[in-house]
Write an enzyme that holds these catalytic residues in place. Structure first.
Site, mmCIF file in Angstrom:
data_model
loop_
_atom_site.group_PDB
_atom_site.id
_atom_site.type_symbol
_atom_site.label_atom_id
_atom_site.label_comp_id
_atom_site.label_asym_id
_atom_site.label_seq_id
_atom_site.Cartn_x
_atom_site.Cartn_y
_atom_site.Cartn_z
ATOM 1 C CE LYS A 1 -3.280 -2.050 -0.726
ATOM 2 N NZ LYS A 1 -3.251 -1.883 -2.062
ATOM 3 C CD GLU B 1 -6.936 3.532 0.378
ATOM 4 O OE1 GLU B 1 -6.487 2.502 0.105
ATOM 5 O OE2 GLU B 1 -7.472 3.948 -0.916
ATOM 6 C CB SER C 1 -0.652 0.075 1.156
ATOM 7 O OG SER C 1 -1.401 0.801 1.007
ATOM 8 C CG HIS D 1 -5.151 -0.938 3.575
ATOM 9 N ND1 HIS D 1 -4.981 -0.061 2.652
ATOM 10 C CD2 HIS D 1 -3.913 -0.189 4.478
ATOM 11 C CE1 HIS D 1 -4.887 0.921 2.525
ATOM 12 N NE2 HIS D 1 -3.606 1.339 4.111
ATOM 13 C CG ASN D 2 -7.351 -1.323 -0.551
ATOM 14 O OD1 ASN D 2 -6.140 -1.252 0.048
ATOM 15 N ND2 ASN D 2 -7.148 -1.181 -2.111
HETATM 16 P P1 NDP Z 1 -0.608 -2.380 -14.766
HETATM 17 O O1 NDP Z 1 -1.595 -3.258 -13.923
HETATM 18 O O2 NDP Z 1 -0.969 -0.804 -15.598
HETATM 19 O O3 NDP Z 1 0.277 -3.887 -15.327
HETATM 20 C C1 NDP Z 1 1.525 -3.312 -16.654
HETATM 21 C C2 NDP Z 1 2.446 -4.591 -16.617
HETATM 22 O O4 NDP Z 1 1.221 -5.299 -16.704
HETATM 23 C C3 NDP Z 1 2.881 -3.822 -17.428
HETATM 24 O O5 NDP Z 1 4.197 -4.131 -17.046
HETATM 25 C C4 NDP Z 1 2.440 -4.863 -18.344
HETATM 26 O O6 NDP Z 1 3.167 -5.634 -19.614
HETATM 27 C C5 NDP Z 1 2.896 -6.146 -17.544
HETATM 28 N N1 NDP Z 1 1.467 -7.086 -18.048
HETATM 29 C C6 NDP Z 1 -0.340 -7.007 -18.551
HETATM 30 N N2 NDP Z 1 -0.366 -8.224 -19.418
HETATM 31 C C7 NDP Z 1 0.367 -9.151 -19.032
HETATM 32 C C8 NDP Z 1 1.037 -10.622 -19.206
HETATM 33 N N3 NDP Z 1 -0.398 -11.348 -20.186
HETATM 34 N N4 NDP Z 1 2.000 -10.927 -19.744
HETATM 35 C C9 NDP Z 1 2.457 -10.407 -19.011
HETATM 36 N N5 NDP Z 1 3.095 -9.213 -18.403
HETATM 37 C C10 NDP Z 1 2.191 -8.137 -17.894
HETATM 38 O O7 NDP Z 1 0.411 -2.076 -13.817
HETATM 39 P P2 NDP Z 1 0.927 -1.288 -12.323
HETATM 40 O O8 NDP Z 1 2.272 -1.035 -11.885
HETATM 41 O O9 NDP Z 1 0.245 -0.752 -12.218
HETATM 42 O O10 NDP Z 1 0.411 -2.077 -11.298
HETATM 43 C C11 NDP Z 1 0.654 -3.198 -10.788
HETATM 44 C C12 NDP Z 1 0.175 -4.040 -9.619
HETATM 45 O O11 NDP Z 1 0.407 -3.256 -8.405
HETATM 46 C C13 NDP Z 1 -1.514 -4.371 -10.101
HETATM 47 O O12 NDP Z 1 -1.892 -5.869 -9.572
HETATM 48 C C14 NDP Z 1 -2.056 -2.784 -9.658
HETATM 49 O O13 NDP Z 1 -3.660 -3.580 -9.293
HETATM 50 C C15 NDP Z 1 -0.766 -3.172 -8.275
HETATM 51 N N6 NDP Z 1 -1.424 -1.602 -8.093
HETATM 52 C C16 NDP Z 1 -0.885 -1.676 -6.841
HETATM 53 C C17 NDP Z 1 -0.819 -0.407 -6.267
HETATM 54 C C18 NDP Z 1 -1.107 0.303 -4.883
HETATM 55 O O14 NDP Z 1 -0.911 1.190 -4.487
HETATM 56 N N7 NDP Z 1 -0.654 -0.964 -4.248
HETATM 57 C C19 NDP Z 1 -1.198 1.271 -6.684
HETATM 58 C C20 NDP Z 1 -1.426 0.907 -8.478
HETATM 59 C C21 NDP Z 1 -1.047 -0.334 -8.553
HETATM 60 P P3 NDP Z 1 3.888 -4.674 -20.971
HETATM 61 O O15 NDP Z 1 4.717 -3.348 -20.657
HETATM 62 O O16 NDP Z 1 4.467 -5.703 -21.608
HETATM 63 O O17 NDP Z 1 2.524 -4.729 -21.611
#
Ligand code: NDP
Length: 478
Positions: free
Chosen positions: A182, A189, A128, A185-186
């Site tokens: 987590k 939130e 988070s 937590h959300n």
């Molecule tokens: P995204 O959720 O936008 O995902 C994009 C990434 O996933 C890229 O690296 C993409 O690769 C890869 N990807 C998508 N599909 C595939 C696939 N089939 N095989 C391999 N790679 C794949 O990225 P974020 O960084 O925003 O989020 C990552 C995680 O973190 C998510 O689970 C999200 O929910 C979570 N998150 C958590 C937050 C927090 O506050 N904890 C905030 C934001 C996100 P490519 O570049 O090749 O397309």
């Protein structure tokens, strides 16, 4: 040189976690499905620390020290399974696969069980703090086996936020426990944000206090028992003026709240556990209602208001502050109670003091209040409900008159305060000697012979409603 850890998935969250790890002295192997993200990260931030560039998962795996630690940070859902399927054949028993995305805890439980069969560790980690937290120190909630935490924990603790020198990271419990915590937590939130919104509406619509003035009030509140990240940023949001129109920013923003789903997951799970997270549920529903644009438009035309013109009580601002504090406390109490129910259901040994403690830094719900909550659960005698901890019983008793005044005023003025009011109903529900449930039991027995207990006798009973209304012992009905 072998890497301490590999990161696959280098969108904003993965890239920032990789940079955080590198800045903390770990050698990080980098991988992304499309190599452009890997190269962009290296071009822009390659000097943050020691990185190893890889183009394939095989290269990533080959670059790691053993047991290997591979952190997956790809889009939640099917992509996580796709990456796991590609990784598993490349790994050896004892290696650790980490999913630090926002995965559903049931998926994590399933993945953990599947990888355990192959002697691999699977660790679902709740992270988070958003992008900023991932880079500079998030709150980290790892699940998985204790053995995997021994190998992984030191890295995660190093990159986590710190409060009073203590890492905001601790092993939560087996399989999906980290992602579950987590998720809750959300949920908290959501409620935390909604109560702030309700306070704003009360002060604006009830007391006519403009956003700029409210910004100062919130900044003041942030110096006391409400001190928290969300109160702090709310002061900033309320003080912001739209450059285009010169109006308060909050007046030009469409009042339809979005959601990505973790609040909804919390409520679904709470319903399954029978855990009364009414404040969290109301906050999810409030967002849903806010987004029903068509119905709201019709509602404005068709539905009567009939508000009762009342004077807002003297010291209304202070009343709202106290009601906000009490409602917020109930949201935490409900969320933590849900964790207790889940621990029983899933066999997790959740330590509520540690959980409250690791929420004190890095994450969105970080708040002064969490110090007191940590203390409450660190006490020898753990409270059965947060509200029963002596410090909070006393605090709520002090806030109660203001809380009742605020909810009563809101109802009379037609200002919806679903979390303020449902939290108060939860509080009253907990403390009332008799609840309306007796009537419900009577109804259930009448229409469905569902039986009932008596206050003055052991056993279960059924009334012969369609006959002479005599009472029989329930065993006789089967
Ligand atoms: P995204 O959720 O936008 O995902 C994009 C990434 O996933 C890229 O690296 C993409 O690769 C890869 N990807 C998508 N599909 C595939 C696939 N089939 N095989 C391999 N790679 C794949 O990225 P974020 O960084 O925003 O989020 C990552 C995680 O973190 C998510 O689970 C999200 O929910 C979570 N998150 C958590 C937050 C927090 O506050 N904890 C905030 C934001 C996100 P490519 O570049 O090749 O397309």
């Amino acid at each position: 040189m072998s890497a301490h850890i590999g990161v696959t998935g280098l969108a904003v969250m993965g890239a920032n976690l990789a940079r955080n790890l590198a800045r903390n002295g770990f050698t990080v192997a980098l991988h992304n499905r499309s190599v452009e993200k890997t190269d962009a990260l290296l071009a822009k931030h390659g000097t943050d620390g020691d990185f190893i560039r890889t183009e394939t998962l095989q290269e990533l795996v080959d670059s790691l020290e053993k047991p290997r630690r591979v952190l997956i940070m790809v889009k939640a859902g099917k992509p996580v399974d796709a990456v796991i399927d590609q990784l598993v054949p490349l790994l050896e028993p004892g290696d650790i696969v980490i999913d630090a995305g926002n995965s559903h805890y049931e998926d994590t439980r399933r993945r953990e069980a599947a990888l355990a069969e192959k002697d691999l560790h699977f660790v679902g980690v709740g992270v988070s703090g958003g992008e900023e937290g991932a880079l500079n120190g998030p709150s980290i909630m790892p699940g998985g086996s204790k053995e995997s935490y021994d190998a992984l924990g030191p890295l995660l603790e190093k990159i986590s936020a710190k409060v009073d020198g203590k890492p905001c990271c601790a092993w939560i419990g087996t399989d999906g426990a980290g992602h579950f915590v987590k998720m809750v937590h959300n949920g908290i939130e959501y409620a935390d944000m909604q109560v702030i919104g309700e306070a704003f509406d009360l002060l604006r619509s009830g007391a006519g206090i403009e956003p700029a003035e409210q910004s100062k009030i919130f900044a003041e509140w942030n110096k006391g028992e409400l001190a928290s990240f969300l109160i702090e940023i709310s002061a900033e949001v309320l003080g912001h003026v739209d450059a285009k129109t010169g109006k308060p920013f909050v007046d030009v923003v469409v009042d339809a709240a979005g959601q990505k789903g973790t609040g909804r997951w919390t409520v679904i799970s709470a319903l399954e556990l029978g855990s009364p997270v009414s404040g969290i549920a109301e906050s999810v529903f409030a967002r849903a209602l806010s987004s029903q644009a068509e119905q709201r438009k019709l509602g404005q035309e068709l539905l009567a208001g009939e508000e009762i013109a009342v004077e807002v009580p003297e010291n209304f601002v202070e009343d709202v502050r106290q009601a906000l504090y009490a409602s917020k406390l109930v949201s935490y109490a409900q969320g933590l109670d849900m964790l207790t129910s889940a621990a029983k259901e899933y066999g997790w040994d959740l330590k509520l003091d540690e959980i409250a403690s690791l929420w004190r830094g890095g994450c969105i719900i970080r708040a002064e209040l969490l110090k007191e909550i940590t203390n409450a659960y660190a006490a020898e005698e753990k409270p059965a409900n947060l509200l029963f901890a002596p410090a909070f019983t006393k605090a709520i008793a002090g806030a109660l008159p203001a809380w009742r005044r605020v909810v009563a005023t809101a109802v009379q003025l037609g200002i919806p305060v679903p979390v303020f009011s449902s939290s108060l109903a939860y509080y009253d529900g907990l403390r009332r000697k008799r609840l309306a449930a007796a009537v419900i039991q009577g109804q259930r027995d009448l229409f469905g012979a569902h039986t009932y207990g008596r206050v003055d006798a052991e056993g279960t009973f059924h009334t012969l409603w369609g006959e002479d209304k005599s009472e029989i012992s329930a065993v006789d009905t089967h």
